[in-house]
Each structure stands twice: as structure tokens, then as C-alpha cells.
Design a protein around this motif. Structure first.
Motif, short mmCIF file in Angstrom:
data_model
loop_
_atom_site.label_atom_id
_atom_site.label_comp_id
_atom_site.label_asym_id
_atom_site.label_seq_id
_atom_site.Cartn_x
_atom_site.Cartn_y
_atom_site.Cartn_z
N ALA A 100 0.72 -1.15 -0.13
CA ALA A 100 0.04 -0.08 0.03
C ALA A 100 0.77 1.23 -0.09
O ALA A 100 0.52 2.31 -0.58
CB ALA A 100 -0.91 -0.04 1.28
N ILE A 101 1.94 1.28 0.78
CA ILE A 101 3.07 2.21 0.66
C ILE A 101 3.63 2.63 -0.57
O ILE A 101 3.58 3.54 -1.15
CB ILE A 101 3.86 2.19 1.79
N ALA A 102 3.94 1.36 -1.24
CA ALA A 102 4.61 1.56 -2.53
C ALA A 102 3.80 2.18 -3.71
O ALA A 102 3.93 2.80 -4.50
CB ALA A 102 5.12 0.19 -3.08
N ALA A 103 2.29 1.51 -3.51
CA ALA A 103 1.28 2.27 -4.44
C ALA A 103 1.12 3.56 -4.51
O ALA A 103 0.40 4.27 -5.49
CB ALA A 103 -0.02 1.41 -4.06
N LEU A 104 1.71 4.38 -3.29
CA LEU A 104 1.50 5.72 -3.11
C LEU A 104 2.32 6.27 -4.31
O LEU A 104 2.15 7.66 -4.55
CB LEU A 104 1.49 6.32 -1.76
N GLY A 105 3.23 5.85 -4.88
CA GLY A 105 4.06 6.41 -5.86
C GLY A 105 4.99 7.39 -5.47
O GLY A 105 5.39 8.32 -6.15
N ALA A 106 5.65 7.37 -4.26
CA ALA A 106 6.49 8.54 -3.73
C ALA A 106 8.01 8.35 -4.20
O ALA A 106 8.55 7.24 -4.50
CB ALA A 106 6.67 8.22 -1.99
N ASP A 107 8.29 9.40 -4.32
CA ASP A 107 10.02 9.65 -4.78
C ASP A 107 10.76 9.48 -3.37
O ASP A 107 11.85 8.83 -3.48
CB ASP A 107 10.21 10.92 -5.07
N ALA A 108 10.41 9.31 -2.38
CA ALA A 108 10.80 9.16 -0.79
C ALA A 108 9.71 8.70 0.12
O ALA A 108 8.57 9.18 0.29
CB ALA A 108 11.58 10.58 -0.38
N VAL A 109 10.32 8.03 0.85
CA VAL A 109 9.35 7.17 2.12
C VAL A 109 10.28 7.73 3.39
O VAL A 109 11.43 7.11 3.39
CB VAL A 109 9.03 5.95 2.06
N ILE A 110 9.55 8.25 4.07
CA ILE A 110 10.21 8.48 5.52
C ILE A 110 9.65 7.82 6.40
O ILE A 110 8.18 8.13 6.84
CB ILE A 110 10.16 10.04 5.79
N ASP A 111 10.21 6.74 7.26
CA ASP A 111 9.59 5.68 8.00
C ASP A 111 10.08 6.08 9.64
O ASP A 111 11.01 5.82 9.88
CB ASP A 111 9.83 4.28 7.54
N MET A 112 9.05 6.66 10.13
CA MET A 112 9.34 6.95 11.39
C MET A 112 8.95 5.95 12.69
O MET A 112 9.39 5.95 13.68
CB MET A 112 8.40 8.23 11.96
N VAL A 113 8.18 4.80 12.05
CA VAL A 113 7.63 3.79 13.18
C VAL A 113 8.01 2.54 12.82
O VAL A 113 7.18 1.68 12.82
CB VAL A 113 6.15 4.07 13.38
N CYS A 114 9.23 2.07 12.34
CA CYS A 114 9.57 0.78 11.92
C CYS A 114 10.38 0.43 13.10
O CYS A 114 11.48 0.76 13.62
CB CYS A 114 10.38 0.73 10.49
N PHE A 115 9.99 -0.91 13.45
CA PHE A 115 10.72 -1.46 15.00
C PHE A 115 11.28 -2.71 14.99
O PHE A 115 11.79 -3.20 15.75
CB PHE A 115 9.82 -1.24 16.29
N THR A 116 10.92 -3.54 13.82
CA THR A 116 11.24 -5.01 13.54
C THR A 116 11.79 -5.35 12.26
O THR A 116 11.45 -4.52 11.49
CB THR A 116 10.23 -6.13 13.81
N VAL A 117 12.86 -5.93 12.14
CA VAL A 117 13.45 -6.44 10.93
C VAL A 117 12.49 -6.91 9.93
O VAL A 117 12.56 -6.48 8.70
CB VAL A 117 14.50 -7.49 11.01
N PRO A 118 11.44 -7.94 10.15
CA PRO A 118 10.53 -8.39 9.13
C PRO A 118 9.79 -7.09 8.77
O PRO A 118 9.46 -7.12 7.66
CB PRO A 118 9.77 -9.15 10.02
N SER A 119 9.39 -6.14 9.48
CA SER A 119 8.71 -4.97 9.24
C SER A 119 9.39 -4.19 8.10
O SER A 119 8.91 -3.71 6.89
CB SER A 119 8.10 -4.28 10.11
N ALA A 120 10.64 -3.91 8.37
CA ALA A 120 11.52 -3.26 7.61
C ALA A 120 11.88 -4.22 6.17
O ALA A 120 11.72 -3.65 5.03
CB ALA A 120 12.89 -2.89 7.97
#
Length: 320
Positions: free
Chosen positions: A66-86
Motif C-alpha cells: 500500500a505504501i509502494a502504491a502511493l508512488g512516492a519519490d521518498a518514504v520517511i519511516d518513523m515507526v519501523c521497529f522490527t526487521v521483518p517489518s523493514a
């Protein structure tokens, strides 16, 4: 640029999103619910709001696409806390050309040996939070080096500012410590009060992310500390805040192992978490590569947060 900010209304995002809008970026703010930012700003009227539940989306594999579908040039991830999520987010962004800015923590470093700590210092992280963030950094750096998603990792210190409690001179979140300093009442500190804390104002963290976005081409594959110019000792923080209140501090020192008898086991455990690391981090790389220049000292950041807590009736007001 078209920028997606995950966790946009949190402590840092509340400052970062308006900065990005004023810099001319098209911003999409992704949040779990409909919470408002800590600070209102007219810039939010130009922001697209998207609601996504990351925990549920990570569990069923829908969040990262869903994040990739937003078509961003840059994604700023403030709330990633686990390796699987990343890993899910990296997999979804691979091939899109988007750059990823990840919010880490200075807790990727374990107990300090040489100070100030540099980003390349030998690391001995402990505890789930620090070890997961360290592993996420390794994942992102490796991904960048092999030509995949380009990532920049920003490591804030103890984030401080208006809207929430901050780590006090005892190394925990007890608001009573501030009140005691204001009144000149006794405050118990562990050991000799010489362990360090490294605070940073939330707006300075936002500044670091804004500058990393602007210089992502040279920053990719690197990590950067985002902290104040200098760390502060527990004792120095207590004395500085007491002076801000116009009081003389009354400090008593006890061995760390005896602190629980004085303040309770829960608060003492939080204190142990902080002073067992005693971070004092260098910002030389962030200054040189990103142009990072923190506006607030540790004391100034804390005073700004205390002024808000005082206005909210949670701590005493400072002297006029």
C-alpha cells in the motif's frame, strides 16, 4: 519531491511534515488512526492524509504494498521497529526508485566506551529495541550497497519537546523529579550523577530528516546521529533545571542497586536502561554530510518541553 511520511503525526512528524511542505514537497501523511499532530500548522492543509494500520498490514502483507502504491519519490519511516517489518517495506519499494529514510535510535550503541560515540564505533547493543534497530540498519545498508533501495538511517537521541514528558535527571519519566527541583526538595540520583543523557529537540530531529532528504544522493547507505551539540550528565541536568526554576538543587547520591528502594522498581529499571548506556554521541558526520545544525542545546530542549508541561499543569511553572 513526492514524499510519504509513515507515522506523520508523532513527536518528530508533527514538526517534519510542515517543514517538508514549506520546502515545496508534496506530502502524504500516513497514520494508524485519525490523531492530530502535536502542533497545529497551516501547512497541514496541504497534506494528503492516509490511514493504514501497520501492525495489521504487516501481519497480512498489505501495508508495504500500500505504501509502494502511493508512488512516492521518498518514504520517511518513523515507526519501523522490527526487521521483518523493514524487510517487507524494502521488498515493496525495490525497483520503484524511491529513497527510504529510516528513523533509528542511538540505542543501536550499547554502553559507551570512547566518547563522543561515532556512527562507526564498535557496537554492543542490548535489549530488543536497540538490537532490532541495529539489525534494521544492517539490512538497509546492505540493500543500498547491492544496488537496491537507497536508504539513509537517522539515529535520534532522547527526543524532547512540547507535548510529552522527557527523560529527567534521574534517568526516567517521573514528573515529580521536575517538581522537586523546582521546590529545592531532595532528588536522589544514582551513583555520583555523572552518567550521561543525550537529548534532542523533536524539531532538530525533523531538521535532520529534512536535510537528509535534500542530500540523499550523498547520504545513502550511511547512518547519522541526530542529537544536541553535547550530552549532559545527570547532575548537570539537575543543576541546570533547578537554576531555570530559580532554585538550589538538593541532591543525594545512592548506588544504582539501592535506587529501587528509594524510588520504586519500575522507575529504577527505566533509570538503569538509560544510564547503563550513558550515550554521548558525535554529530560530526551529520554536520559535515547533511549540514545538520541543532538549534537547541540539551537544556534548552528540556526547558521548551517543561514550559509546555507547566502550561498544561503537569509541572510547576518556571520563574518569570
Amino acid at each position: 519531491m513526492k514524499v510519504v511520511v509513515i507515522g506523520a503525526t508523532g513527536h518528530v512528524g508533527s514538526y517534519l511534515v510542515p517543514r517538508l511542505v514549506r520546502a515545496g514537497h508534496e506530502v502524504t501523511a500516513v497514520t494508524r488512526g485519525t490523531s492530530e499532530p502535536y502542533h497545529q500548522d497551516p501547512a497541514w492543509r496541504q497534506v494528503t492524509r492516509v490511514t493504514l494500520d501497520r501492525d495489521q498490514g504487516d501481519a497480512d502483507g498489505t501495508f508495504a504494498p500500500a505504501i509502494a502504491a502511493l508512488g512516492a519519490d521518498a518514504v520517511i519511516d518513523m515507526v519501523c521497529f522490527t526487521v521483518p517489518s523493514a524487510q517487507q517495506l524494502v521488498d515493496a519499494l525495490r525497483g520503484t526508485g524511491a529513497v527510504l529514510l529510516h528513523c533509528g535510535t542511538i540505542w543501536v550503541h550499547g554502553p559507551a566506551t570512547e566518547v563522543p560515540i561515532t556512527e562507526d564505533a564498535v557496537r554492543t547493543p542490548f535489549g530488543e529495541y536497540g538490537t532490532q534497530k541495529a539489525a534494521i540498519e544492517e539490512l538497509l545498508v546492505a540493500e543500498t550497497r547491492r544496488g537496491g533501495v537507497r536508504s539513509v538511517i537517522l539515529h535520534p537521541g532522547h527526543i524532547t519537546g512540547p507535548g510529552w514528558p522527557m527523560i529527567n535527571p534521574q534517568g526516567n519519566l517521573d514528573l515529580g523529579v521536575w517538581a522537586a527541583l523546582a521546590a529545592g526538595d531532595e532528588v536522589v540520583l544514582p551513583n555520583l550523577g555523572l552518567e550521561t543523557l543525550h537529548h534532542v529537540h523533536a524539531d532538530d530531529v525533523a531538521q535532520g530528516f529534512e536535510r537528509a532528504l535534500a542530500r540523499h544522493a550523498v547520504a545513502a547507505g550511511q547512518s547519522f546521529h541526530l542529537v544536541s551539540e553535547r550530552a549532559v550528565t545527570l547532575r548537570g541536568l539537575a543543576e541546570g533545571i533547578a537554576a531555570w526554576y530559580g532554585a538550589v538543587p538538593s541532591l543525594r547520591y545512592v548506588p544504582l542497586d539501592a535506587l529501587a528502594d528509594e524510588i520504586g522498581s519500575a522507575l529504577a529499571e527505566t533509570t538503569r536502561d538509560h544510564i547503563s548506556r550513558s550515550h554521548s554521541c558525535s554529530i560530526e558526520r551529520a554536520r559535515t554530510v547533511l549540514g545538520y545544525a541543532p538549534r537547541y542545546t540539551s537544556l534548552e530542549a528540556i526547558e521548551d518541553g517543561l514550559a509546555w508541561l507547566a502550561a498544561d499543569g503537569q509541572v510547576p511553572a518556571p520563574v518569570a
